[in-house]
Design a protein around this motif. Structure first.
Motif, mmCIF file in Angstrom:
data_model
loop_
_atom_site.group_PDB
_atom_site.id
_atom_site.type_symbol
_atom_site.label_atom_id
_atom_site.label_comp_id
_atom_site.label_asym_id
_atom_site.label_seq_id
_atom_site.Cartn_x
_atom_site.Cartn_y
_atom_site.Cartn_z
ATOM 1 N N ASN A 58 0.858 -1.193 0.000
ATOM 2 C CA ASN A 58 0.000 0.000 0.000
ATOM 3 C C ASN A 58 0.890 1.238 0.000
ATOM 4 O O ASN A 58 2.106 1.127 -0.144
ATOM 5 C CB ASN A 58 -0.947 -0.007 1.212
ATOM 6 C CG ASN A 58 -0.230 0.197 2.539
ATOM 7 O OD1 ASN A 58 0.998 0.255 2.606
ATOM 8 N ND2 ASN A 58 -0.987 0.300 3.611
ATOM 9 N N ASN A 104 -6.215 -0.659 7.265
ATOM 10 C CA ASN A 104 -6.825 -1.232 6.064
ATOM 11 C C ASN A 104 -6.036 -2.404 5.504
ATOM 12 O O ASN A 104 -6.616 -3.422 5.108
ATOM 13 C CB ASN A 104 -6.982 -0.163 4.980
ATOM 14 C CG ASN A 104 -8.192 0.722 5.190
ATOM 15 O OD1 ASN A 104 -8.931 0.549 6.154
ATOM 16 N ND2 ASN A 104 -8.385 1.679 4.301
ATOM 17 N N SER A 162 -6.632 -5.363 7.817
ATOM 18 C CA SER A 162 -7.974 -5.940 7.651
ATOM 19 C C SER A 162 -8.036 -6.793 6.391
ATOM 20 O O SER A 162 -8.623 -7.891 6.382
ATOM 21 C CB SER A 162 -9.032 -4.835 7.575
ATOM 22 O OG SER A 162 -9.136 -4.124 8.787
ATOM 23 N N PRO A 172 -6.419 -1.722 0.789
ATOM 24 C CA PRO A 172 -7.178 -0.578 0.328
ATOM 25 C C PRO A 172 -6.610 0.763 0.820
ATOM 26 O O PRO A 172 -6.306 0.923 2.007
ATOM 27 C CB PRO A 172 -8.582 -0.810 0.906
ATOM 28 C CG PRO A 172 -8.664 -2.280 1.122
ATOM 29 C CD PRO A 172 -7.276 -2.676 1.539
ATOM 30 N N VAL A 185 -6.388 4.623 1.912
ATOM 31 C CA VAL A 185 -7.223 5.542 2.694
ATOM 32 C C VAL A 185 -7.523 6.740 1.795
ATOM 33 O O VAL A 185 -6.691 7.626 1.621
ATOM 34 C CB VAL A 185 -6.522 5.992 3.984
ATOM 35 C CG1 VAL A 185 -7.419 6.962 4.750
ATOM 36 C CG2 VAL A 185 -6.179 4.785 4.850
ATOM 37 N N GLY A 201 -12.578 7.043 5.748
ATOM 38 C CA GLY A 201 -11.538 6.722 6.706
ATOM 39 C C GLY A 201 -10.427 7.737 6.831
ATOM 40 O O GLY A 201 -10.244 8.630 6.003
ATOM 41 N N ALA A 210 -10.974 -2.279 14.362
ATOM 42 C CA ALA A 210 -11.171 -1.994 12.941
ATOM 43 C C ALA A 210 -12.493 -1.263 12.732
ATOM 44 O O ALA A 210 -13.556 -1.763 13.121
ATOM 45 C CB ALA A 210 -11.153 -3.285 12.143
ATOM 46 N N TYR A 232 -15.890 0.620 8.022
ATOM 47 C CA TYR A 232 -15.499 0.778 6.615
ATOM 48 C C TYR A 232 -14.312 -0.112 6.272
ATOM 49 O O TYR A 232 -14.240 -0.666 5.169
ATOM 50 C CB TYR A 232 -15.184 2.241 6.291
ATOM 51 C CG TYR A 232 -13.899 2.758 6.914
ATOM 52 C CD1 TYR A 232 -12.661 2.503 6.338
ATOM 53 C CD2 TYR A 232 -13.935 3.506 8.088
ATOM 54 C CE1 TYR A 232 -11.487 2.972 6.930
ATOM 55 C CE2 TYR A 232 -12.774 3.976 8.674
ATOM 56 C CZ TYR A 232 -11.547 3.699 8.091
ATOM 57 O OH TYR A 232 -10.394 4.153 8.675
ATOM 58 N N SER A 233 -13.374 -0.253 7.201
ATOM 59 C CA SER A 233 -12.178 -1.048 6.933
ATOM 60 C C SER A 233 -12.528 -2.517 6.731
ATOM 61 O O SER A 233 -12.011 -3.174 5.823
ATOM 62 C CB SER A 233 -11.178 -0.902 8.088
ATOM 63 O OG SER A 233 -9.964 -1.556 7.800
ATOM 64 N N TYR A 262 -14.495 -2.792 3.324
ATOM 65 C CA TYR A 262 -13.595 -2.689 2.175
ATOM 66 C C TYR A 262 -12.754 -3.961 2.016
ATOM 67 O O TYR A 262 -12.518 -4.426 0.893
ATOM 68 C CB TYR A 262 -12.676 -1.482 2.327
ATOM 69 C CG TYR A 262 -13.359 -0.132 2.184
ATOM 70 C CD1 TYR A 262 -14.598 -0.004 1.565
ATOM 71 C CD2 TYR A 262 -12.759 1.025 2.675
ATOM 72 C CE1 TYR A 262 -15.225 1.234 1.440
ATOM 73 C CE2 TYR A 262 -13.367 2.268 2.545
ATOM 74 C CZ TYR A 262 -14.599 2.369 1.927
ATOM 75 O OH TYR A 262 -15.209 3.596 1.799
ATOM 76 N N ALA A 263 -12.310 -4.524 3.121
ATOM 77 C CA ALA A 263 -11.525 -5.765 3.050
ATOM 78 C C ALA A 263 -12.369 -6.900 2.484
ATOM 79 O O ALA A 263 -11.890 -7.696 1.653
ATOM 80 C CB ALA A 263 -11.008 -6.132 4.441
#
Length: 297
Positions: free
Chosen positions: A23, A31, A34, A127, A129, A165, A174, A177-178, A181-182
């Motif tokens: 990332n 993120n 997760s 993912p 942020v 986020g 967590a 949203y995290s 998204y995962a």
């Protein structure tokens, strides 16, 4: 005779692959952790090789890692701990004191070789942020890592980004949203893998953007839409693959900006522009009924 349990496990095991993850928000951001948990829960073997600290906006920068003089982000590694590091309790989690491209390169060339014994079969990034839509693909380190994996290392790659986020430490609870998204990212990975090899056309990467989770309680509430990164120029831009009754895909901004819970999936070329209709068509076939049309289509 094989046991019933063994037979039941065969399909899942056959679709589990080796994945490298990176990332641009840093190895200790919630993120990426997760997503790591979701992928491993789905049966995949995953190595994380991501920057020691937030490297957002660094695009495709690449530089030999240097020794750290300060602690990693969120105090996730001590000061003066060298150019590389590994989580003491889970050696699949690794940091690199450099950019996202350098980090995923280390994951592909070194970490994956040490743990898997060979190159990873798929690369994922994020993912992120924050969204990476349109022109942002040129500056995003999350996209830069995925683009390096596909265009230079020859590994099919997917960049994931989410609208919601703020940078959050790995050891905090967590946020919803995290987790969502995962789960969404894992759905995309599982569909690509289940469609068989080659997972993506050569030199092709996917740019996946998740909208806000407001009004979307779980991953099951979302629909995925094939999109394009940039707005088409009339009489200049070639037709896209034909789908949803049109030869022009909606832009990422249009998809994630549509009321409801719509995820954009764009097909990127090696130069970070939109891939041609042939490559889009290959992805369309891979994703199959995972994809939907926008309400107006």
């Amino acid at each position: 005779m094989r046991s019933t349990l063994a037979l039941a496990l065969l399909p899942a095991a056959a679709q589990a692959i080796n994945i490298v993850s990176s990332n641009d928000d840093g190895w200790a951001e919630i993120n990426i952790r997760s997503f790591y948990n979701a992928l491993t829960s789905a049966g995949h073997s995953v190595v994380v090789s991501a920057p020691a600290e937030n490297q957002s906006g660094t695009g495709s920068s690449d530089e030999t890692p240097s020794d750290r003089t300060e602690a990693c982000e969120f105090d996730s590694c001590p000061a003066n701990s060298g150019p590389y590091g590994t989580n003491e309790t889970d050696t699949n989690l690794n940091w690199v004191n450099s950019y996202p491209v350098t980090s995923i390169k280390h994951g592909i060339d070194t970490v994956a070789q040490d743990i898997f014994g060979n190159a990873p079969e798929l690369a994922v990034s994020g993912p992120n942020v924050g969204s990476n839509l349109g022109l942002a693909v040129y500056f995003s380190g999350t996209v830069g890592a995925a683009n390096y994996a596909s265009a230079t290392a020859g590994i099919p790659a997917i960049a994931f980004s989410g609208a919601d986020g703020d940078p959050t430490a790995w050891n905090e609870a967590a946020p919803a949203y995290s987790t969502i998204y995962a789960d969404l990212a894992t759905k995309v990975v599982d569909r690509i893998v289940s469609a068989g090899t080659p997972y993506l056309p050569e030199d092709i990467w996917l740019n996946v953007n998740f909208p806000t989770v407001d009004g979307c309680a779980s991953a099951d509430d979302f629909s995925f839409v094939l999109s394009r990164i940039f707005t088409a120029v009339p009489l200049i831009t070639a037709d896209d693959v034909e789908t949803c009754g049109s030869t022009r895909l909606p832009t990422e901004n249009t998809v994630v900006g549509t009321d409801g819970c719509y995820v954009s999936i764009s097909v990127g070329a090696a130069d970070k522009t939109d891939a041609d209709a042939t490559s889009q068509g290959a992805v369309l076939d891979k994703l199959g009924d995972l994809l939907s049309c926008l309400p107006s289509a």
